[in-house]
Enzyme design. Structure first.
Site, PDB file in Angstrom:
ATOM      1  N   CYS A 113       0.812  -1.202   0.000  1.00 35.23           N
ATOM      2  CA  CYS A 113       0.000   0.000   0.000  1.00 35.23           C
ATOM      3  C   CYS A 113       0.848   1.256   0.000  1.00 35.23           C
ATOM      4  O   CYS A 113       0.365   2.334  -0.322  1.00 35.23           O
ATOM      5  CB  CYS A 113      -0.899   0.044   1.220  1.00 35.23           C
ATOM      6  SG  CYS A 113      -2.046  -1.314   1.270  1.00 35.23           S
ATOM      7  N   CYS A 142      -3.802  10.117   6.572  1.00 35.77           N
ATOM      8  CA  CYS A 142      -2.550   9.608   7.128  1.00 35.77           C
ATOM      9  C   CYS A 142      -2.652   9.486   8.645  1.00 35.77           C
ATOM     10  O   CYS A 142      -2.042   8.613   9.254  1.00 35.77           O
ATOM     11  CB  CYS A 142      -1.382  10.522   6.765  1.00 35.77           C
ATOM     12  SG  CYS A 142      -1.275  10.867   5.005  1.00 35.77           S
TER      13      CYS A 142
HETATM   14  S1  FES Z   1      -0.576   9.620   1.861  1.00 34.39           S
HETATM   15 FE1  FES Z   1      -1.081   7.720   2.640  1.00 34.39          FE
HETATM   16  S2  FES Z   1      -0.189   7.842   4.610  1.00 34.39           S
HETATM   17 FE2  FES Z   1       0.212   9.791   3.837  1.00 34.39          FE
END
Ligand code: FES
Ligand SMILES: Cc1ncc(COP(=O)(O)O)c(C=O)c1O
Ligand SMILES: Cc1ncc(COP(=O)(O)O)c(C=O)c1O
Ligand code: FES
Lengths: 152, 391, 391
Positions: free
Chosen positions: A35, A105
């Protein structure tokens, strides 16, 4: 570049509580290498059941790294019941805010915390909520986002 | 920022050359005519456009009449594809590749949703096309083959001249997005069967906002931006004279600098790569034998590209991860995915793209700091520890 | 040319304001970042774009998110029409007028050829629309009503706000080409039902090559230039930062100058017309009650526009006949034809379009020379002799 606050930049360039705890009381892991984002959170409890130490390892963007730092700072000294109530919004607020596109995030932090608390309580890890994968970043599903959106 | 800026992101956009600024300046102030209008202002302006058209044509071995000025590379790409379809309404098939810039890729994906048939050719682990595949993909129903000349992320160069021959022999038109190739690879369109070619000024040291679509004489053409009859009815909208003048100048400079790109700039790029490859678990993406001289896509396993970029940025070093266009999200680049670069490496890939304005000192500064940056990020990463623990 | 230039062709294109040049200059040299990229250059650039977006939005009573930067007014017009059709695939009808700019007119004519139904509304001898016709023309099948705010040739202003209400009540989208109206007519989109609006920088004293499409929040939108996700995925292509910055500044200036346009500039235009109407067999085209303050379309019967322009040009006076766009050919303007202006007058029509940079002295210079020019040409004209002989 993202419009990061000075606090985000500071916690990114000088992250705190990085690393591993020997014999942790709880471990929470979310995300994967595929991911592009992953967070491993470890907590240690004191005699009163308060979190006396928290450490993390993060693979991800600057917000993910700063969010992890912030999370460990926030939860130190809390009981598990108190820590359970920490939301991703609190993490973002602690950092003086995150760009809209990067709010997710901090979600990773909230999820890792939830997993670490379950682990500390001896519970099985939650299966990830079902739903369509909308954020390719770390496989957040729409149901999860909905849940987070409601708490924000 | 304090630090002097080290700009290594020229494939995203490049510094406007001082000569280009100088060439443009008079056209902001004194002259403000409309190339199509009657009074003498218009006349002068028509003259300078003619000169610019010639300068562009000369760089790519074309005739001035084959040059259509547009607003950007993206518009050129969209226009070429649309034109091929509109002028061959009976043909419903397009051949392109999986590693095109979004200006071609997204446009073709939209067409696929609208019922056109689109073949997205795969590439191998080195980023190369299999010419046998290309040939097989072109059928009687193919209106257009659109294959980029050089890839913006890896710099890999495709054999577009051979592909143009294949297209021609099967009665299909050939378009090439050569936004990255122009000025780095010698191009002589007169000697090829390429029907349309896109280029963009801001990769050649003009400001952003001017591009070109080359359309070979005799190639059927249908405009995309419709209105007044500027550009001989091929691109409506009042002409951006200053940028067009600037692009002419930029093409002249590009012709002069092509040698330097392929010697001094290439040597700098090679020096950079050689130094960076000393970092553990790093690798170059893209066939080193068929690559632009200025581009390096390099992966550092188990770290995340955006974090590297930010640390570089703190030191005044500008680069990009994947393409600038897609770095807003953390999806690994479609180009690296198409090449089958493993996730561990795709996420941690950085593109350095140089220009004639870079110096050896700058490269050495990057080489000095990069190992420390990668180490710090790997120290935070859960996977690196795992890897080093197990491996 | 020798003579100082008297520029009276601002509806074709306008002088770049010195303040605009000054605002743009830093972005050619020092800053060359890409608004979408990661390094700090990109960050600064994103800031300045944000400011420009706000400046544009403020001038027309919009929200910054409703502003999409494009390469020109033509692109904005094409994009709006295409978007309305693509986002309402079941509706196949468009309502527009016979006097639109080619950017709307030609695009709609192409659509008609492709099988869409297009109603081109007529205008009366004064250049006005009949609102009853407009209302009747909109049906359940109408995807879009596209009516310009002000005409580029005559300056006639249409009641677009009322037309937007009609469109809304019948479930159609409303677009207005307000390339000529912005900065001259107060516009507060928040208070209207207008869904989309086009404007172009170079009519507002920026260089040519930047425009805006306003798209109301919530209005379905399909991009026309596809590729990277610049402008929130609504207009691909690397952003033309200098011009965008310039356009922001120009909009700020336009807001400041709007009063002057409607007082001093209008007075100059009226002075010009009053003087020119003293010439025999001359007439103003377009309803004097609903007109832009800066525009004058005036016909001198039995002479040919191009000849007048050339004589003016010799004196350093820049104007145009018909619109600059169509003055390359000698067909009388489609606008004047739609208004039923007799051929004798349509061929001899001149458009003067003023700006805040014009002075009374300049107008008086034109007034001084125009009678002589017309006389010389009429002396040559076979028709004039016939007329004076018979009449
Ligand atoms: S963009 Fe996915 S964790 Fe920062
Ligand atoms: C009413 C109107 N619409 C559209 C345009 C086209 O604008 P641009 O030249 O920026 O494409 C013009 C100017 O030529 C115009 O006057
Ligand atoms: C290969 C390629 N094609 C097209 C484009 C688009 O060019 P522009 O930014 O001028 O629209 C780019 C640059 O971003 C590119 O690298
Ligand atoms: S006579 Fe010259 S254009 Fe018609």
């Amino acid at each position: 570049m993202w419009e990061y606050t000075d606090k985000v930049k500071k916690y990114f360039t000088e992250p705190v509580n990085v690393g591993e705890i020997e014999k942790p009381d709880g471990v929470g892991e979310v995300g994967s290498l595929a991911c592009g984002d992953a967070l491993k959170l470890m907590i240690k409890l004191d005699d009163q059941g308060r979190i006396e130490d928290a450490k993390f390892q993060t693979f991800g963007c600057a917000s993910a790294i700063a969010s992890s730092s912030a999370l460990t700072e926030i939860i130190k000294g809390l009981t598990l019941d108190e820590a359970e109530k920490v939301t991703n919004k609190q993490i973002a607020d602690y950092l003086g805010g995150l760009p809209q596109e990067k709010m997710h995030c901090s979600v990773m932090g909230e999820q890792a915390l939830e997993a670490a608390i379950r682990n500390a309580r001896g519970l099985e890890p939650l299966p990830s909520l079902e739903g369509e994968v909308v954020c390719q970043c770390f496989g957040v599903t729409d149901k999860e986002i909905e849940k987070v959106a409601r708490t924000n | 920022m304090g630090n002097p800026v080290i700009y290594l992101d020229n494939n995203a956009t490049s510094k406007t050359a001082p000569e280009v600024v100088e060439a443009m300046l008079p056209y902001f102030g004194e002259f403000y005519g409309n190339a199509s209008s009657m009074h003498s202002f218009g006349g002068m302006v028509a003259e300078v456009m003619k000169k610019a058209r010639k300068q562009v044509a000369d760089l790519i071995g074309a005739e001035p009449e084959e040059i259509i000025f547009t607003s950007c590379g993206t518009e050129s790409d969209n226009t070429a594809i649309n034109s091929a379809l509109m002028s061959n309404p009976s043909k419903r098939h397009i051949v392109t590749t999986r590693v095109e810039h979004p200006a071609v890729l997204n446009y073709c994906q939209n067409l696929a949703r609208q019922g056109y048939e689109v073949t997205f050719l795969p590439v191998d682990r080195q980023g190369n096309l299999d010419l046998g595949y290309v040939e097989n993909a072109i059928t009687d129903d193919t209106a257009l083959v659109s294959v980029m000349w050089a890839n913006n992320e890896t710099g890999v160069i495709f054999p577009v001249e051979e592909i143009a021959n294949m297209a021609r022999s099967k009665g299909a038109l050939m378009h090439t997005d050569s936004v990255q190739a122009v000025g780095k690879v010698p191009i002589n369109l007169a000697k090829t069967n390429i029907d349309m070619l896109s280029l963009s000024g801001h990769k050649l040291h003009t400001p952003k906002g001017v591009g070109v679509l080359y359309v070979r004489k005799g190639t059927p053409f249908v405009p995309y931006i419709n209105g007044g009859h500027q550009e001989h009815g091929r691109r409506a909208g009042t002409e951006n004279i200053p940028y067009i003048v600037g692009l002419g100048k930029a093409c002249e400079l590009a012709a002069q600098n092509m040698d330097e790109e392929n010697t001094r700039v290439k040597a700098l790029r090679d020096r950079l790569e050689k130094g960076l490859l000393k970092i553990q678990a790093s690798m170059i993406n893209g066939d080193p034998m068929h690559r632009l001289p200025n581009t390096s896509s390099i992966s550092f396993e188990y770290v995340e590209g955006e974090s590297i970029l930010l640390m570089l940025s703190d030191l005044g070093i500008c680069a990009s991860s994947g393409s600038a266009c897609t770095s807003g999200s953390l999806e690994p680049s479609h180009v690296l995915r198409a090449m089958g670069v493993p996730f561990t490496a795709a996420h941690g890939s950085i593109r350095f793209s140089l220009s004639v304005y870079n110096t050896e000192k700058e490269i050495d500064y990057v080489l000095e700091h990069m190992p420390g940056i990668i180490k710090r990020l790997r120290d935070i990463s859960p996977f690196w520890n795992q890897k080093t623990a197990t491996g």
